[in-house]
Enzyme design. Structure first.
Site, PDB file in Angstrom:
ATOM      1  N   SER A  76      -9.312  47.056 214.816  1.00  0.00           N
ATOM      2  CA  SER A  76     -10.231  45.949 214.398  1.00  0.00           C
ATOM      3  C   SER A  76     -11.482  45.801 215.000  1.00  0.00           C
ATOM      4  O   SER A  76     -11.427  45.791 216.302  1.00  0.00           O
ATOM      5  CB  SER A  76      -9.215  44.680 214.894  1.00  0.00           C
ATOM      6  OG  SER A  76      -8.077  44.532 214.224  1.00  0.00           O
ATOM      7  N   HIS A 112     -11.695  44.722 209.215  1.00  0.00           N
ATOM      8  CA  HIS A 112     -11.118  46.019 208.424  1.00  0.00           C
ATOM      9  C   HIS A 112     -11.864  46.228 207.178  1.00  0.00           C
ATOM     10  O   HIS A 112     -11.498  45.495 206.423  1.00  0.00           O
ATOM     11  CB  HIS A 112      -9.725  46.206 208.669  1.00  0.00           C
ATOM     12  CG  HIS A 112      -8.816  46.207 209.786  1.00  0.00           C
ATOM     13  ND1 HIS A 112      -8.427  47.323 210.176  1.00  0.00           N
ATOM     14  CD2 HIS A 112      -8.318  45.249 210.671  1.00  0.00           C
ATOM     15  CE1 HIS A 112      -7.941  47.234 211.449  1.00  0.00           C
ATOM     16  NE2 HIS A 112      -7.899  46.026 211.652  1.00  0.00           N
ATOM     17  N   HIS A 120      -1.207  47.491 208.583  1.00  0.00           N
ATOM     18  CA  HIS A 120      -0.199  46.906 209.620  1.00  0.00           C
ATOM     19  C   HIS A 120       1.129  46.672 208.981  1.00  0.00           C
ATOM     20  O   HIS A 120       0.945  46.044 207.906  1.00  0.00           O
ATOM     21  CB  HIS A 120      -0.949  45.579 210.491  1.00  0.00           C
ATOM     22  CG  HIS A 120      -2.336  46.025 210.742  1.00  0.00           C
ATOM     23  ND1 HIS A 120      -3.386  45.843 210.084  1.00  0.00           N
ATOM     24  CD2 HIS A 120      -2.661  46.159 212.091  1.00  0.00           C
ATOM     25  CE1 HIS A 120      -4.614  46.042 210.823  1.00  0.00           C
ATOM     26  NE2 HIS A 120      -4.236  46.400 212.024  1.00  0.00           N
ATOM     27  N   TYR A 178       2.647  43.909 209.880  1.00  0.00           N
ATOM     28  CA  TYR A 178       2.701  42.423 209.709  1.00  0.00           C
ATOM     29  C   TYR A 178       1.955  42.095 208.103  1.00  0.00           C
ATOM     30  O   TYR A 178       2.249  41.036 207.666  1.00  0.00           O
ATOM     31  CB  TYR A 178       1.985  41.716 210.797  1.00  0.00           C
ATOM     32  CG  TYR A 178       0.412  41.820 211.043  1.00  0.00           C
ATOM     33  CD1 TYR A 178      -0.476  41.577 210.219  1.00  0.00           C
ATOM     34  CD2 TYR A 178       0.056  42.669 211.923  1.00  0.00           C
ATOM     35  CE1 TYR A 178      -1.851  41.666 210.240  1.00  0.00           C
ATOM     36  CE2 TYR A 178      -1.200  43.185 212.389  1.00  0.00           C
ATOM     37  CZ  TYR A 178      -2.126  42.561 211.267  1.00  0.00           C
ATOM     38  OH  TYR A 178      -3.665  42.677 211.316  1.00  0.00           O
ATOM     39  N   GLU A 179       1.525  42.952 207.588  1.00  0.00           N
ATOM     40  CA  GLU A 179       0.942  42.716 206.368  1.00  0.00           C
ATOM     41  C   GLU A 179       1.867  42.786 205.375  1.00  0.00           C
ATOM     42  O   GLU A 179       1.619  42.481 204.108  1.00  0.00           O
ATOM     43  CB  GLU A 179      -0.336  43.497 205.691  1.00  0.00           C
ATOM     44  CG  GLU A 179      -1.379  43.308 206.829  1.00  0.00           C
ATOM     45  CD  GLU A 179      -2.791  44.570 206.426  1.00  0.00           C
ATOM     46  OE1 GLU A 179      -3.259  44.417 205.621  1.00  0.00           O
ATOM     47  OE2 GLU A 179      -2.425  45.504 207.230  1.00  0.00           O
ATOM     48  N   ALA A 222      -7.581  47.380 218.919  1.00  0.00           N
ATOM     49  CA  ALA A 222      -7.966  46.388 219.881  1.00  0.00           C
ATOM     50  C   ALA A 222      -6.471  45.827 220.173  1.00  0.00           C
ATOM     51  O   ALA A 222      -5.680  45.859 219.621  1.00  0.00           O
ATOM     52  CB  ALA A 222      -8.522  45.011 218.818  1.00  0.00           C
ATOM     53  N   MET A 282      -0.695  45.532 217.580  1.00  0.00           N
ATOM     54  CA  MET A 282       0.186  45.621 216.594  1.00  0.00           C
ATOM     55  C   MET A 282       0.039  46.613 215.763  1.00  0.00           C
ATOM     56  O   MET A 282       0.262  46.502 214.312  1.00  0.00           O
ATOM     57  CB  MET A 282      -0.182  43.985 215.839  1.00  0.00           C
ATOM     58  CG  MET A 282       0.221  42.834 216.581  1.00  0.00           C
ATOM     59  SD  MET A 282      -0.800  41.392 215.916  1.00  0.00           S
ATOM     60  CE  MET A 282      -0.556  40.277 216.990  1.00  0.00           C
ATOM     61  N   SER A 283      -0.573  47.810 216.221  1.00  0.00           N
ATOM     62  CA  SER A 283      -0.601  48.978 215.354  1.00  0.00           C
ATOM     63  C   SER A 283      -0.461  50.084 216.011  1.00  0.00           C
ATOM     64  O   SER A 283       0.153  50.173 217.100  1.00  0.00           O
ATOM     65  CB  SER A 283      -2.034  48.918 214.828  1.00  0.00           C
ATOM     66  OG  SER A 283      -3.094  48.937 215.997  1.00  0.00           O
ATOM     67  N   ASN A 293      -8.793  41.141 225.163  1.00  0.00           N
ATOM     68  CA  ASN A 293      -8.386  39.642 225.652  1.00  0.00           C
ATOM     69  C   ASN A 293      -7.327  40.018 226.760  1.00  0.00           C
ATOM     70  O   ASN A 293      -6.665  40.931 226.724  1.00  0.00           O
ATOM     71  CB  ASN A 293      -7.904  38.883 224.769  1.00  0.00           C
ATOM     72  CG  ASN A 293      -6.593  39.467 224.061  1.00  0.00           C
ATOM     73  OD1 ASN A 293      -6.863  40.133 223.014  1.00  0.00           O
ATOM     74  ND2 ASN A 293      -5.462  38.962 224.261  1.00  0.00           N
ATOM     75  N   HIS A 315      -7.727  35.768 216.502  1.00  0.00           N
ATOM     76  CA  HIS A 315      -8.358  37.068 215.794  1.00  0.00           C
ATOM     77  C   HIS A 315      -9.719  37.012 216.019  1.00  0.00           C
ATOM     78  O   HIS A 315     -10.136  38.214 216.403  1.00  0.00           O
ATOM     79  CB  HIS A 315      -7.590  37.152 214.362  1.00  0.00           C
ATOM     80  CG  HIS A 315      -8.203  38.614 213.909  1.00  0.00           C
ATOM     81  ND1 HIS A 315      -7.662  39.625 214.216  1.00  0.00           N
ATOM     82  CD2 HIS A 315      -8.872  38.789 212.797  1.00  0.00           C
ATOM     83  CE1 HIS A 315      -8.079  40.726 213.648  1.00  0.00           C
ATOM     84  NE2 HIS A 315      -8.925  40.180 212.626  1.00  0.00           N
TER      85      HIS A 315
HETATM   86  N1  HPA Z   1      -1.612  40.879 221.394  1.00  0.00           N
HETATM   87  C1  HPA Z   1      -1.170  41.515 220.508  1.00  0.00           C
HETATM   88  N2  HPA Z   1      -2.174  42.195 219.809  1.00  0.00           N
HETATM   89  C2  HPA Z   1      -3.288  42.109 220.097  1.00  0.00           C
HETATM   90  C3  HPA Z   1      -3.676  41.450 221.180  1.00  0.00           C
HETATM   91  C4  HPA Z   1      -2.864  40.654 221.933  1.00  0.00           C
HETATM   92  O1  HPA Z   1      -2.939  40.066 222.893  1.00  0.00           O
HETATM   93  N3  HPA Z   1      -5.115  41.195 221.281  1.00  0.00           N
HETATM   94  C5  HPA Z   1      -5.504  42.262 220.271  1.00  0.00           C
HETATM   95  N4  HPA Z   1      -4.471  42.569 219.381  1.00  0.00           N
END
Ligand code: HPA
Length: 287
Positions: free
Chosen positions: A34, A65, A87, A89-90, A117, A215-216, A239, A251
């Site tokens: 990302s 993406h 991903h 989650y998609e 990320a 998540m990846s 973050n 996001h």
């Molecule tokens: N959690 C899960 N996935 C992420 C995060 C997070 O804080 N930041 C970027 N991808």
């Protein structure tokens, strides 16, 4: 021939033709996470193909993406870059998520560099930090190798104890020192998403030994280990994870922070990739 192998061979043939990729190139392959896709612009003499032109590649639906496979040259090293990824989650199963990585392996990639990320679970990490993934925790409840084994690609029960290759780890550490880019190291935990974690989950992840959460990445690394492709992973900490940070996550924030460090990240990759190519032997393409 099992379904995934057949599809990966067909896709690799289509990609090779579209990208004019020589069969003996044995490139270094990179999956750009990302907000980190701009590295691909640094490749010279590049050719590119959109995911939707490749058999078996679902289109990416996530902002940040781009959804292209790019082939080009970085200081004499052939590089294949996935600008964007799939991903779970998609709605894809883990085997589908790992499919583009499998194709990179079938194309004879000598190494797979996965980037993402991630949220910082380690309280010492700050947004913008880069972290070498020393190992992972697969908390997604999924595995890309479920189902009949694809014998042409690898063994039924692959070892993951060296999924993150020590030769590539050393090459990345050296590249970071040379470029004077601070590089953290830590454990990446994959959860399913798409919701971010609760504060309680982040505390639990810390107890489990995680330094970052995302998540990846894990499906691609497992599939690469299955194919015997050495891997290296880099997380961009975008973050502080939930509960460590008390501001709501978005996001947009993730992509903005990734974009802010994209230049530093690209500089690190430019220093690392020639070292990675030298650290591991060429692999033979299957298609
Ligand atoms: N959690 C899960 N996935 C992420 C995060 C997070 O804080 N930041 C970027 N991808």
């Amino acid at each position: 021939m099992p379904a995934w192998t057949e599809l990966a061979l067909a896709c690799a043939r289509a990609a090779r033709a579209a990208l004019r990729l020589p069969s003996d190139a044995s490139p270094v392959a990179v999956v750009l996470g990302s907000g980190l896709g701009a590295f691909a612009e640094r490749l010279a003499s590049q050719t590119a193909v959109p995911f939707e032109s490749l058999p078996g590649f679902p289109a990416t639906t996530v902002p940040g993406h781009r959804g292209r496979l790019v082939f080009g040259d970085l200081g004499g090293v052939p590089v294949l870059a996935l600008q964007g990824r799939l991903h779970g989650y998609e709605g894809h199963d883990a085997a589908t998520v790992a499919f583009p990585g499998r194709v990179l392996g079938v194309l004879g990639s000598r190494a797979l560099v996965v980037t993402n990320a991630a949220g910082g679970v380690n309280p010492d990490f700050a947004p913008g930090d880069l972290m070498r993934i020393a190992d992972h925790l697969n908390l997604s409840g999924r595995n890309p190798l479920l189902g009949p084994n694809e014998d042409a690609l690898g063994a039924r029960f692959p070892d993951l104890s060296r999924a993150y290759d020590p030769r590539l780890a050393e090459a990345l550490e050296t590249a970071a020192k040379e470029t004077e880019i601070a590089l953290r190291r830590g454990i990446y935990a994959q959860i399913t998403g798409p919701s971010y974690e609760t504060a309680a989950e982040v505390r639990a992840l810390r107890l489990l030994g995680a330094d970052a959460v995302g998540m990846s990445t894990v499906p691609e690394v497992i599939a690469a280990a299955h194919q015997g492709i050495p891997c290296c992973g880099i997380s961009c900490i975008t973050n502080a994870a939930a509960g460590i940070s008390h501001t709501p996550l978005s996001h947009q924030e993730v992509v903005e922070v990734a974009r802010r460090v994209e230049g530093t990240f690209a500089r690190l990759l430019c220093a690392f990739i020639p070292r990675a190519a030298a650290a591991v032997p060429a692999r033979k393409a299957l298609a």
